[in-house]
Design an enzyme around this catalytic site. Structure first.
Site, PDB file in Angstrom:
ATOM      1  N   ASP A 293       0.849  -1.192   0.000  1.00 40.78           N
ATOM      2  CA  ASP A 293       0.000   0.000   0.000  1.00 40.78           C
ATOM      3  C   ASP A 293       0.885   1.242   0.000  1.00 40.78           C
ATOM      4  OD1 ASP A 293      -3.197   0.565   0.979  1.00 40.78           O
ATOM      5  OD2 ASP A 293      -1.775   2.229   1.127  1.00 40.78           O
ATOM      6  N   ILE A 294       0.477   2.255  -0.745  1.00 46.16           N
ATOM      7  CA  ILE A 294       1.276   3.472  -0.882  1.00 46.16           C
ATOM      8  C   ILE A 294       1.309   4.280   0.420  1.00 46.16           C
ATOM      9  CG2 ILE A 294      -0.509   5.081  -1.730  1.00 46.16           C
ATOM     10  CD1 ILE A 294       1.499   5.775  -4.014  1.00 46.16           C
TER      11      ILE A 294
ATOM     12  N   ASN B  45     -12.831  -3.204   2.241  1.00 46.15           N
ATOM     13  CA  ASN B  45     -13.847  -2.156   2.327  1.00 46.15           C
ATOM     14  C   ASN B  45     -14.737  -2.240   1.090  1.00 46.15           C
ATOM     15  OD1 ASN B  45     -12.794  -1.020   4.745  1.00 46.15           O
ATOM     16  ND2 ASN B  45     -11.146  -0.118   3.550  1.00 46.15           N
TER      17      ASN B  45
ATOM     18  N   GLU C 244     -12.386   3.250  -1.410  1.00 42.89           N
ATOM     19  CA  GLU C 244     -11.897   4.382  -2.200  1.00 42.89           C
ATOM     20  C   GLU C 244     -11.587   4.000  -3.643  1.00 42.89           C
ATOM     21  OE1 GLU C 244      -8.608   6.011  -0.043  1.00 42.89           O
ATOM     22  OE2 GLU C 244      -9.880   6.693   1.609  1.00 42.89           O
ATOM     23  N   VAL C 245     -11.117   2.790  -3.847  1.00 41.11           N
ATOM     24  CA  VAL C 245     -10.742   2.357  -5.209  1.00 41.11           C
ATOM     25  C   VAL C 245     -11.724   1.262  -5.653  1.00 41.11           C
ATOM     26  CG1 VAL C 245      -8.916   1.390  -6.646  1.00 41.11           C
ATOM     27  CG2 VAL C 245      -8.313   2.874  -4.718  1.00 41.11           C
TER      28      VAL C 245
ATOM     29  N   HIS D  91     -10.142  -5.178  -3.481  1.00 39.38           N
ATOM     30  CA  HIS D  91      -8.818  -5.339  -2.878  1.00 39.38           C
ATOM     31  C   HIS D  91      -8.980  -5.810  -1.456  1.00 39.38           C
ATOM     32  CE1 HIS D  91     -10.123  -1.138  -2.701  1.00 39.38           C
ATOM     33  NE2 HIS D  91      -9.504  -1.014  -1.539  1.00 39.38           N
TER      34      HIS D  91
ATOM     35  N   HIS E 281      -6.950  -5.886   2.022  1.00 41.28           N
ATOM     36  CA  HIS E 281      -5.806  -5.377   2.758  1.00 41.28           C
ATOM     37  C   HIS E 281      -5.262  -6.499   3.647  1.00 41.28           C
ATOM     38  CE1 HIS E 281      -6.773  -0.921   2.274  1.00 41.28           C
ATOM     39  NE2 HIS E 281      -7.962  -1.445   2.004  1.00 41.28           N
TER      40      HIS E 281
HETATM   41  P1  5GP Z   1      -9.813   1.415   0.321  1.00 40.69           P
HETATM   42  O1  5GP Z   1     -10.156   2.594   1.194  1.00 40.69           O
HETATM   43  O2  5GP Z   1     -10.432   1.534  -1.047  1.00 40.69           O
HETATM   44  O3  5GP Z   1     -10.106   0.115   0.999  1.00 40.69           O
HETATM   45  O4  5GP Z   1      -8.245   1.409   0.178  1.00 40.69           O
HETATM   46  C1  5GP Z   1      -7.547   1.907  -0.912  1.00 40.69           C
HETATM   47  C2  5GP Z   1      -6.084   1.784  -0.567  1.00 40.69           C
HETATM   48  O5  5GP Z   1      -5.348   1.967  -1.751  1.00 40.69           O
HETATM   49  C3  5GP Z   1      -5.585   2.836   0.437  1.00 40.69           C
HETATM   50  O6  5GP Z   1      -5.030   2.173   1.562  1.00 40.69           O
HETATM   51  C4  5GP Z   1      -4.549   3.635  -0.361  1.00 40.69           C
HETATM   52  O7  5GP Z   1      -3.435   4.020   0.423  1.00 40.69           O
HETATM   53  C5  5GP Z   1      -4.167   2.664  -1.453  1.00 40.69           C
HETATM   54  N1  5GP Z   1      -3.756   3.291  -2.700  1.00 40.69           N
HETATM   55  C6  5GP Z   1      -4.400   4.275  -3.380  1.00 40.69           C
HETATM   56  N2  5GP Z   1      -3.748   4.580  -4.506  1.00 40.69           N
HETATM   57  C7  5GP Z   1      -2.666   3.767  -4.549  1.00 40.69           C
HETATM   58  C8  5GP Z   1      -1.600   3.618  -5.508  1.00 40.69           C
HETATM   59  O8  5GP Z   1      -1.527   4.283  -6.533  1.00 40.69           O
HETATM   60  N3  5GP Z   1      -0.670   2.671  -5.216  1.00 40.69           N
HETATM   61  C9  5GP Z   1      -0.713   1.898  -4.091  1.00 40.69           C
HETATM   62  N4  5GP Z   1       0.259   1.004  -3.902  1.00 40.69           N
HETATM   63  N5  5GP Z   1      -1.705   2.023  -3.180  1.00 40.69           N
HETATM   64  C10 5GP Z   1      -2.664   2.950  -3.410  1.00 40.69           C
END
Ligand code: 5GP
Length: 120
Positions: free
Chosen positions: A33-34, A91, A99-100, A104, A106
């Site tokens: 994760d970034i 999520n 968010e994405v 995914h 985690h």
């Molecule tokens: P969500 O809130 O959708 O469960 O988590 C999205 C995750 O994707 C976040 O923890 C965020 O830090 C990670 N993320 C967003 N953009 C990128 C990216 O471009 N590269 C990587 N490696 N992680 C990302």
């Protein structure tokens, strides 16, 4: 809702955006994760175009579903957290604060992670 092929994880899968790969096979890609929230924070995604766990379990094949979950456990092993314990989390949608819009999972570990969920 239709899958958005322009989402950031789709772009990572196509090699348009770099990632730090932890594991990859025919079914899944795992990368750091970034913005890590624990010493180990890896995202495991299916290679197919699935928006969420709902979409994935409705449309993916048995092999894709088994492959994703095997990859999650493989990541725990590769990152050295199997013995001490770890957490997987996905999520989903608005209330899940996704968010994405590409499924995914985690994988968190490397320190005691506390209780499952905050009050906020
Ligand atoms: P969500 O809130 O959708 O469960 O988590 C999205 C995750 O994707 C976040 O923890 C965020 O830090 C990670 N993320 C967003 N953009 C990128 C990216 O471009 N590269 C990587 N490696 N992680 C990302």
């Amino acid at each position: 809702m239709a899958y958005d092929p322009g989402n950031i994880f789709a772009r990572i899968l196509r090699g348009e955006i770099p990632c730090k790969t932890v594991y990859e096979d025919a079914f899944a890609l795992a990368f750091h994760d970034i913005h890590p929230q624990a010493p180990v924070h890896v995202l495991v995604i299916p290679k197919g175009p699935y928006e969420s766990m709902d979409d994935f379990t409705a449309r993916a094949s048995e092999a894709e579903i088994a492959g994703l979950f095997r990859a999650v456990a493989k990541v725990a092993d590769l990152t050295g957290v199997t013995a001490t314990g770890w957490r997987m989390l996905s999520n989903i949608g608005e209330h899940g604060h996704q968010e994405v819009p590409h499924l995914h999972i985690h994988v968190f570990g490397g320190r005691p992670l506390g209780r499952m969920i905050g009050k906020g």
